[in-house]
Write a protein that holds these residues in place. Sequence first.
Motif, PDB file in Angstrom:
ATOM      1  N   ASN A   1       0.823  -1.204   0.000  1.00 15.04           N
ATOM      2  CA  ASN A   1       0.000   0.000   0.000  1.00 15.04           C
ATOM      3  C   ASN A   1       0.857   1.254   0.000  1.00 15.04           C
ATOM      4  O   ASN A   1       0.555   2.240  -0.682  1.00 15.04           O
ATOM      5  N   TYR A   2       1.943   1.195   0.753  1.00  9.69           N
ATOM      6  CA  TYR A   2       2.853   2.335   0.861  1.00  9.69           C
ATOM      7  C   TYR A   2       3.479   2.673  -0.482  1.00  9.69           C
ATOM      8  O   TYR A   2       3.502   3.834  -0.910  1.00  9.69           O
ATOM      9  N   ILE A   3       3.981   1.640  -1.169  1.00 11.36           N
ATOM     10  CA  ILE A   3       4.625   1.874  -2.452  1.00 11.36           C
ATOM     11  C   ILE A   3       3.625   2.385  -3.486  1.00 11.36           C
ATOM     12  O   ILE A   3       3.922   3.289  -4.275  1.00 11.36           O
ATOM     13  N   VAL A   4       2.427   1.818  -3.475  1.00 12.91           N
ATOM     14  CA  VAL A   4       1.387   2.281  -4.408  1.00 12.91           C
ATOM     15  C   VAL A   4       1.095   3.758  -4.165  1.00 12.91           C
ATOM     16  O   VAL A   4       1.033   4.563  -5.105  1.00 12.91           O
ATOM     17  N   ASN A   5       0.922   4.136  -2.901  1.00 11.18           N
ATOM     18  CA  ASN A   5       0.632   5.536  -2.574  1.00 11.18           C
ATOM     19  C   ASN A   5       1.797   6.449  -2.933  1.00 11.18           C
ATOM     20  O   ASN A   5       1.607   7.556  -3.448  1.00 11.18           O
ATOM     21  N   PHE A   6       3.011   5.956  -2.648  1.00 12.65           N
ATOM     22  CA  PHE A   6       4.192   6.762  -2.969  1.00 12.65           C
ATOM     23  C   PHE A   6       4.293   6.990  -4.483  1.00 12.65           C
ATOM     24  O   PHE A   6       4.560   8.092  -4.951  1.00 12.65           O
ATOM     25  N   TYR A   7       4.077   5.941  -5.229  1.00 16.04           N
ATOM     26  CA  TYR A   7       4.179   6.029  -6.680  1.00 16.04           C
ATOM     27  C   TYR A   7       3.121   6.982  -7.243  1.00 16.04           C
ATOM     28  O   TYR A   7       3.379   7.762  -8.163  1.00 16.04           O
TER      29      TYR A   7
ATOM     30  N   ILE B   1      15.143  11.912  -8.422  1.00 17.28           N
ATOM     31  CA  ILE B   1      16.207  12.026  -9.422  1.00 17.28           C
ATOM     32  C   ILE B   1      17.568  11.776  -8.795  1.00 17.28           C
ATOM     33  O   ILE B   1      18.407  11.045  -9.340  1.00 17.28           O
ATOM     34  N   ALA B   2      17.796  12.355  -7.612  1.00 11.50           N
ATOM     35  CA  ALA B   2      19.093  12.201  -6.937  1.00 11.50           C
ATOM     36  C   ALA B   2      19.383  10.746  -6.599  1.00 11.50           C
ATOM     37  O   ALA B   2      20.537  10.322  -6.565  1.00 11.50           O
ATOM     38  N   ASN B   3      18.327   9.967  -6.358  1.00  6.19           N
ATOM     39  CA  ASN B   3      18.509   8.571  -5.956  1.00  6.19           C
ATOM     40  C   ASN B   3      18.200   7.578  -7.063  1.00  6.19           C
ATOM     41  O   ASN B   3      18.066   6.381  -6.810  1.00  6.19           O
ATOM     42  N   ASN B   4      18.096   8.092  -8.321  1.00  5.15           N
ATOM     43  CA  ASN B   4      17.869   7.220  -9.479  1.00  5.15           C
ATOM     44  C   ASN B   4      16.615   6.360  -9.323  1.00  5.15           C
ATOM     45  O   ASN B   4      16.581   5.199  -9.756  1.00  5.15           O
ATOM     46  N   LEU B   5      15.596   6.900  -8.691  1.00  7.37           N
ATOM     47  CA  LEU B   5      14.359   6.152  -8.517  1.00  7.37           C
ATOM     48  C   LEU B   5      13.481   6.344  -9.738  1.00  7.37           C
ATOM     49  O   LEU B   5      12.567   7.152  -9.774  1.00  7.37           O
ATOM     50  N   THR B   6      13.797   5.554 -10.735  1.00  7.21           N
ATOM     51  CA  THR B   6      13.096   5.636 -12.013  1.00  7.21           C
ATOM     52  C   THR B   6      11.793   4.858 -11.951  1.00  7.21           C
ATOM     53  O   THR B   6      11.522   4.121 -11.006  1.00  7.21           O
ATOM     54  N   GLU B   7      10.995   4.998 -13.000  1.00  4.79           N
ATOM     55  CA  GLU B   7       9.756   4.240 -13.096  1.00  4.79           C
ATOM     56  C   GLU B   7      10.052   2.742 -13.101  1.00  4.79           C
ATOM     57  O   GLU B   7       9.305   1.951 -12.535  1.00  4.79           O
ATOM     58  N   GLU B   8      11.163   2.355 -13.711  1.00  4.71           N
ATOM     59  CA  GLU B   8      11.552   0.935 -13.754  1.00  4.71           C
ATOM     60  C   GLU B   8      11.821   0.403 -12.354  1.00  4.71           C
ATOM     61  O   GLU B   8      11.427  -0.710 -12.003  1.00  4.71           O
ATOM     62  N   VAL B   9      12.486   1.207 -11.533  1.00  4.02           N
ATOM     63  CA  VAL B   9      12.792   0.798 -10.161  1.00  4.02           C
ATOM     64  C   VAL B   9      11.509   0.679  -9.347  1.00  4.02           C
ATOM     65  O   VAL B   9      11.321  -0.284  -8.589  1.00  4.02           O
ATOM     66  N   PHE B  10      10.628   1.658  -9.491  1.00  5.43           N
ATOM     67  CA  PHE B  10       9.351   1.593  -8.794  1.00  5.43           C
ATOM     68  C   PHE B  10       8.587   0.327  -9.179  1.00  5.43           C
ATOM     69  O   PHE B  10       8.046  -0.389  -8.328  1.00  5.43           O
ATOM     70  N   ASN B  11       8.542   0.043 -10.470  1.00  4.14           N
ATOM     71  CA  ASN B  11       7.791  -1.117 -10.947  1.00  4.14           C
ATOM     72  C   ASN B  11       8.389  -2.421 -10.435  1.00  4.14           C
ATOM     73  O   ASN B  11       7.666  -3.372 -10.118  1.00  4.14           O
ATOM     74  N   GLU B  12       9.725  -2.466 -10.362  1.00  6.57           N
ATOM     75  CA  GLU B  12      10.384  -3.667  -9.848  1.00  6.57           C
ATOM     76  C   GLU B  12      10.000  -3.905  -8.392  1.00  6.57           C
ATOM     77  O   GLU B  12       9.685  -5.034  -7.989  1.00  6.57           O
ATOM     78  N   GLN B  13      10.010  -2.830  -7.622  1.00  6.28           N
ATOM     79  CA  GLN B  13       9.646  -2.956  -6.216  1.00  6.28           C
ATOM     80  C   GLN B  13       8.175  -3.325  -6.058  1.00  6.28           C
ATOM     81  O   GLN B  13       7.808  -4.158  -5.222  1.00  6.28           O
ATOM     82  N   LEU B  14       7.337  -2.730  -6.879  1.00 11.43           N
ATOM     83  CA  LEU B  14       5.909  -3.020  -6.822  1.00 11.43           C
ATOM     84  C   LEU B  14       5.633  -4.473  -7.208  1.00 11.43           C
ATOM     85  O   LEU B  14       4.805  -5.153  -6.592  1.00 11.43           O
ATOM     86  N   ASP B  15       6.332  -4.966  -8.220  1.00  8.60           N
ATOM     87  CA  ASP B  15       6.175  -6.366  -8.636  1.00  8.60           C
ATOM     88  C   ASP B  15       6.561  -7.315  -7.499  1.00  8.60           C
ATOM     89  O   ASP B  15       5.888  -8.331  -7.255  1.00  8.60           O
ATOM     90  N   TYR B  16       7.661  -6.978  -6.831  1.00 13.72           N
ATOM     91  CA  TYR B  16       8.147  -7.802  -5.720  1.00 13.72           C
ATOM     92  C   TYR B  16       7.100  -7.893  -4.612  1.00 13.72           C
ATOM     93  O   TYR B  16       6.789  -8.981  -4.112  1.00 13.72           O
ATOM     94  N   LEU B  17       6.520  -6.742  -4.251  1.00  9.24           N
ATOM     95  CA  LEU B  17       5.532  -6.717  -3.181  1.00  9.24           C
ATOM     96  C   LEU B  17       4.196  -7.318  -3.621  1.00  9.24           C
ATOM     97  O   LEU B  17       3.490  -7.942  -2.823  1.00  9.24           O
ATOM     98  N   THR B  18       3.857  -7.153  -4.890  1.00  6.24           N
ATOM     99  CA  THR B  18       2.637  -7.774  -5.418  1.00  6.24           C
ATOM    100  C   THR B  18       2.729  -9.292  -5.308  1.00  6.24           C
ATOM    101  O   THR B  18       1.766  -9.966  -4.920  1.00  6.24           O
ATOM    102  N   ASP B  19       3.896  -9.849  -5.650  1.00  4.13           N
ATOM    103  CA  ASP B  19       4.095 -11.295  -5.539  1.00  4.13           C
ATOM    104  C   ASP B  19       3.965 -11.765  -4.086  1.00  4.13           C
ATOM    105  O   ASP B  19       3.416 -12.842  -3.812  1.00  4.13           O
ATOM    106  N   GLN B  20       4.476 -10.957  -3.156  1.00  2.00           N
ATOM    107  CA  GLN B  20       4.349 -11.322  -1.747  1.00  2.00           C
ATOM    108  C   GLN B  20       2.889 -11.401  -1.323  1.00  2.00           C
ATOM    109  O   GLN B  20       2.466 -12.356  -0.665  1.00  2.00           O
ATOM    110  N   VAL B  21       2.118 -10.380  -1.706  1.00  2.00           N
ATOM    111  CA  VAL B  21       0.722 -10.291  -1.280  1.00  2.00           C
ATOM    112  C   VAL B  21      -0.150 -11.336  -1.971  1.00  2.00           C
ATOM    113  O   VAL B  21      -0.955 -12.023  -1.338  1.00  2.00           O
TER     114      VAL B  21
END
Length: 551
Positions: free
Chosen positions: A188-194, A239-259
């Motif tokens: 939920n946190y990552i979804v809201n952050f994104y 931008i400073a931390n290279n948090l691209t859309e690809e990185v967000f999606n990777e993290q979201l995929d990881y958490l989606t699989d957990q849930v």
Amino acid sequence: MIKSKRHFVIAFTLLITTTFSFANETIPNITDPGDSLKSAPENWFNLDPTADKIRGVGTERAYKELLKGKKSKKVVVAVIDSGIDIDHEDLKDVIWKNDGEVAGNGKDDDGNGYVDDVHGWNFIGGKDGENVDADTYELTREYVRLNKKYKDVDPASLSKKEKVEFAYYEKVKKEYEESAKSAQEDYNYIVNFYESFKYADRLIKAYLNTEDLKAEDLSKINSTDERITQSKSLLELTIANNLTEEVFNEQLDYLTDQVEFGYNPDFNSREIIGDNYEDKSEKIYGNNDVTGPDATHGTHVAGIIAANRNNDIGIKGIADNVEIMVIRAVPNGDERDKDVANAIRYAVDNGAQVINMSFGKSYSPYKEVVDEAVKYAESKGVLLVHAAGNDAKNLDENTNFPTKTFKGSKKAAKNWLEIGALSWGDESNFVGSFSNYGKKSVDIFSPGVDIYSTVPGSKYQAQNGTSMAAPVAAGTAALIMSYYPDLSAVTVKDIILKSSVKFGDLMVNKPNEEGEDTKIKFSELSSTGGIVNVYEALKMAESMSIKNKKR
């Protein structure tokens, strides 16, 4: 798996240190993105501490100074993993081929029980060609098993033996409920952050009247509107931390699989496989699709061991005369004891001399089945190399299954290497911050941070994990066996440990997931206090081989 449970090192760390509120969102500040975003020396794991001043394992130096002109013998290395892209440009020439099998004829030509197992076997596939991708965690499976038995039971009515299991059930139940809740909250946190990130991106682009937003554009913003200033701050952080859309999606995929899968008590992957899971003696099931739906992890592992050293493309693996036997037994979730045991037996029976196991989990309800397979491998002189895990835990106090110690016994397998992950930086970045360790439980460390290797589609990628450290050690063992075939698996293991490079009482950052600066002696992280070194291991192997021939 390691990608364990799919444990992989997540590309960024989110810590709530400052909040920005708008659009009904709470937006956290973002801090240290971790080792994976720093710049590692190219090909560092193959470089040499003496010749190159880089804390690799000395592979290139060994080929140049010790192996030139020497003859070698083919060694088969089994990779028990998620699957491997057998058509990868840097791996296709080193994939094991079962010469006793005729490809595609639908027959078990060699009589080993497995039909068309040309390059290995897939123990998490079905007869109709379907494959398990995601699976539950062993914690979830244990919760489901025990919950059926103890959910509504009166503890006072239980026998003494049942009370012991009930106490175990209560522990499992508590851990499961806390873990499942945490995964849902993180999701939920990552979804809201994104969503906040996308809102900020749209707002600033509209404010600047541009569709091509650059970092320098943000510095031009001078507004007193709270929404604008908050959005600007958020985008500067991403931008400073290279948090691209690809990185967000990777993290979201990881958490989606957990849930949806990992902590889902209603999900059952064995419906795809069609085996009788309760029959642990059952060995013939699965299919011959050794690539599977997601071969990223296994392909990366295979490249570290054996990527073609002679084709002038891609990367160079550790060993130059090996074949990779592909055994798929590790899903996106926790591997199962039955599959692991059968994978080990398949590897041994079909000629593997080294088995790489870059996976692990916290529970092993049928450990005795795996133990018997490990003993079988030991009796046949096969070396097992296992990744220590990525939880930054002391394995002397915690467990990452499978283990070299046998259930109900203090005895341990003699043919086992447990590997922690080394990094390439100074004392603050000496070991992987994620790596498990243990003065008794972990044998040795090898490179496992920013390891550039093969991934599906003839591509290459840097990854982190003890999953990467284990194949460095497995490749080293295979290389020794290839050039010194008279040495036994146990001898090769001893050579790797005894020839390891020591760092005395060097104080390094203790592995931890919170980024805390806590120091520990590197020698306290493993039984050897050392690092795998191909160059030194080959010199010792030469000496021991000569002694063997004189006897």
